[in-house]
Motif scaffolding. Sequence first.
Motif, PDB file in Angstrom:
ATOM      1  N   LEU A 189       2.720  11.040   4.949  1.00 24.76           N
ATOM      2  CA  LEU A 189       3.428   9.761   5.022  1.00 24.76           C
ATOM      3  C   LEU A 189       3.096   9.026   6.309  1.00 24.76           C
ATOM      4  CD1 LEU A 189       6.917  10.892   3.705  1.00 24.76           C
ATOM      5  CD2 LEU A 189       5.164   9.598   2.466  1.00 24.76           C
ATOM      6  N   GLN A 190       3.349   7.713   6.283  1.00 25.33           N
ATOM      7  CA  GLN A 190       3.066   6.866   7.439  1.00 25.33           C
ATOM      8  C   GLN A 190       3.949   7.273   8.631  1.00 25.33           C
ATOM      9  OE1 GLN A 190       3.164   2.803   6.164  1.00 25.33           O
ATOM     10  NE2 GLN A 190       2.231   2.061   8.032  1.00 25.33           N
ATOM     11  N   GLN A 191       5.236   7.487   8.361  1.00 25.78           N
ATOM     12  CA  GLN A 191       6.118   7.958   9.434  1.00 25.78           C
ATOM     13  C   GLN A 191       6.663   9.325   9.071  1.00 25.78           C
ATOM     14  OE1 GLN A 191       7.521   4.638   8.364  1.00 25.78           O
ATOM     15  NE2 GLN A 191       6.793   3.400  10.062  1.00 25.78           N
ATOM     16  N   LEU A 224      -3.096   9.962   1.635  1.00 24.43           N
ATOM     17  CA  LEU A 224      -2.961   9.830   3.088  1.00 24.43           C
ATOM     18  C   LEU A 224      -2.608   8.384   3.441  1.00 24.43           C
ATOM     19  CD1 LEU A 224      -6.265  11.751   4.043  1.00 24.43           C
ATOM     20  CD2 LEU A 224      -3.953  12.704   3.840  1.00 24.43           C
ATOM     21  N   ASP A 225      -1.439   8.196   4.054  1.00 22.54           N
ATOM     22  CA  ASP A 225      -1.000   6.841   4.396  1.00 22.54           C
ATOM     23  C   ASP A 225      -1.290   6.552   5.868  1.00 22.54           C
ATOM     24  OD1 ASP A 225       0.046   4.341   4.334  1.00 22.54           O
ATOM     25  OD2 ASP A 225       2.026   4.924   3.589  1.00 22.54           O
ATOM     26  N   GLU A 226      -2.279   5.754   6.116  1.00 27.26           N
ATOM     27  CA  GLU A 226      -2.725   5.394   7.466  1.00 27.26           C
ATOM     28  C   GLU A 226      -2.897   6.617   8.380  1.00 27.26           C
ATOM     29  OE1 GLU A 226      -1.162   2.011   9.421  1.00 27.26           O
ATOM     30  OE2 GLU A 226      -0.507   1.036   7.570  1.00 27.26           O
ATOM     31  N   PRO A 227      -3.701   7.581   7.949  1.00 26.49           N
ATOM     32  CA  PRO A 227      -3.864   8.799   8.756  1.00 26.49           C
ATOM     33  C   PRO A 227      -4.562   8.528  10.073  1.00 26.49           C
ATOM     34  CG  PRO A 227      -5.508   8.752   7.016  1.00 26.49           C
ATOM     35  CD  PRO A 227      -4.574   7.599   6.756  1.00 26.49           C
ATOM     36  N   LYS A 272       0.830  -1.213   0.000  1.00 30.35           N
ATOM     37  CA  LYS A 272       0.000   0.000   0.000  1.00 30.35           C
ATOM     38  C   LYS A 272       0.868   1.269   0.000  1.00 30.35           C
ATOM     39  CE  LYS A 272      -1.948  -1.346   3.862  1.00 30.35           C
ATOM     40  NZ  LYS A 272      -1.174  -2.598   4.083  1.00 30.35           N
ATOM     41  N   SER A 273       1.833   1.327   0.934  1.00 33.16           N
ATOM     42  CA  SER A 273       2.700   2.515   1.003  1.00 33.16           C
ATOM     43  C   SER A 273       3.543   2.633  -0.261  1.00 33.16           C
ATOM     44  CB  SER A 273       3.627   2.441   2.227  1.00 33.16           C
ATOM     45  OG  SER A 273       2.856   2.478   3.409  1.00 33.16           O
ATOM     46  N   THR A 274       3.985   1.498  -0.782  1.00 33.32           N
ATOM     47  CA  THR A 274       4.788   1.521  -2.018  1.00 33.32           C
ATOM     48  C   THR A 274       3.968   2.094  -3.167  1.00 33.32           C
ATOM     49  OG1 THR A 274       5.967  -0.415  -1.208  1.00 33.32           O
ATOM     50  CG2 THR A 274       6.202   0.087  -3.546  1.00 33.32           C
TER      51      THR A 274
END
Length: 267
Positions: A94-96, A172-175, A54-56
């Motif tokens: 981003l996630q982090q 939005l990555d895992e907001p 997903k993030s990729t």
Amino acid sequence: MRRRPPNRLGTGTTIAQVRDLRVTLGGALILDGVTLPVRTGEVLALVGPNGAGKSTLLNALCGDVPWQGEVCLYGEPLDHWSQVEMAMRRAVMLQQAMISFPFTVGHIVAMGRAPWIGTEAEEQADEAVRTALTLADVVSFVDRVFSSLSGGERARVSLARALAQRTQLLLLDEPTAALDLHHQEDVLQLARSRAAEGDAVVVVLHDLNLAAGYADQVAVLSRGALAAYGPPRVVLTAPLLSKVYQHDVEVWPHPATGEPVILPKRG
Ligand code: ADP
Ligand code: MG
């Protein structure tokens, strides 16, 4: 550097698209032949197990990983756009969030306006930042240093920075990963209202019930491939989810809305 400002796209337009996308990282094939449109006026939820890609996929939409196949933004291949032109067209949470300098929340959110300096939109900066701080509910700690915040507070600051950019495409990555129930609902309602205004929102979610309740389209990634894509009621079925998550899942229609309600089978 070239800096063509974006034209606003009509609702229902494909704002981003990947076709037969393949991404190899560290010698491993991480995404294998993913084809997916992102349309304005829609919330697209990306779901799938840890490590599914997903993030990729979000990184590929941003041009932040080497890829094969096609990635288009505003109808043109990604490599037609300069960095600043991409920054004017999409914002990403981003996630982090990696922010190692002792910047305050206010500074971090204001940095999102950098691509617009020297353009007609520069004068919107203060208002865009103020609105974003309010929407993400971070006003009460605007003068705090980012590194002193809790995980959930940091996530909301990263969200505010993405909102302040006012791009038509929001990634939005895992907001919601670190957020309480109230703030989770806030974020998804925000995504819905951006879509209602004609923006496109791509949001990585683990909570399938949030995807069921708020997404127009759901893309299910499994081991680097697209396992399903379509409206939540079509895609979020017990057989598909049980297979993808390798855990028995039950799905019922919500008694009031008919939306799928998803629970892992227990006992
Ligand atoms: P998700 O966001 O769906 O949890 P990611 O897209 O972050 O998954 O990662 C997909 C897979 O790619 C994971 O197995 C992860 O370990 C792997 N991966 C990510 N980045 C790299 C890298 N730089 N080198 C090797 N493998 C990577
Ligand atoms: Mg991820």
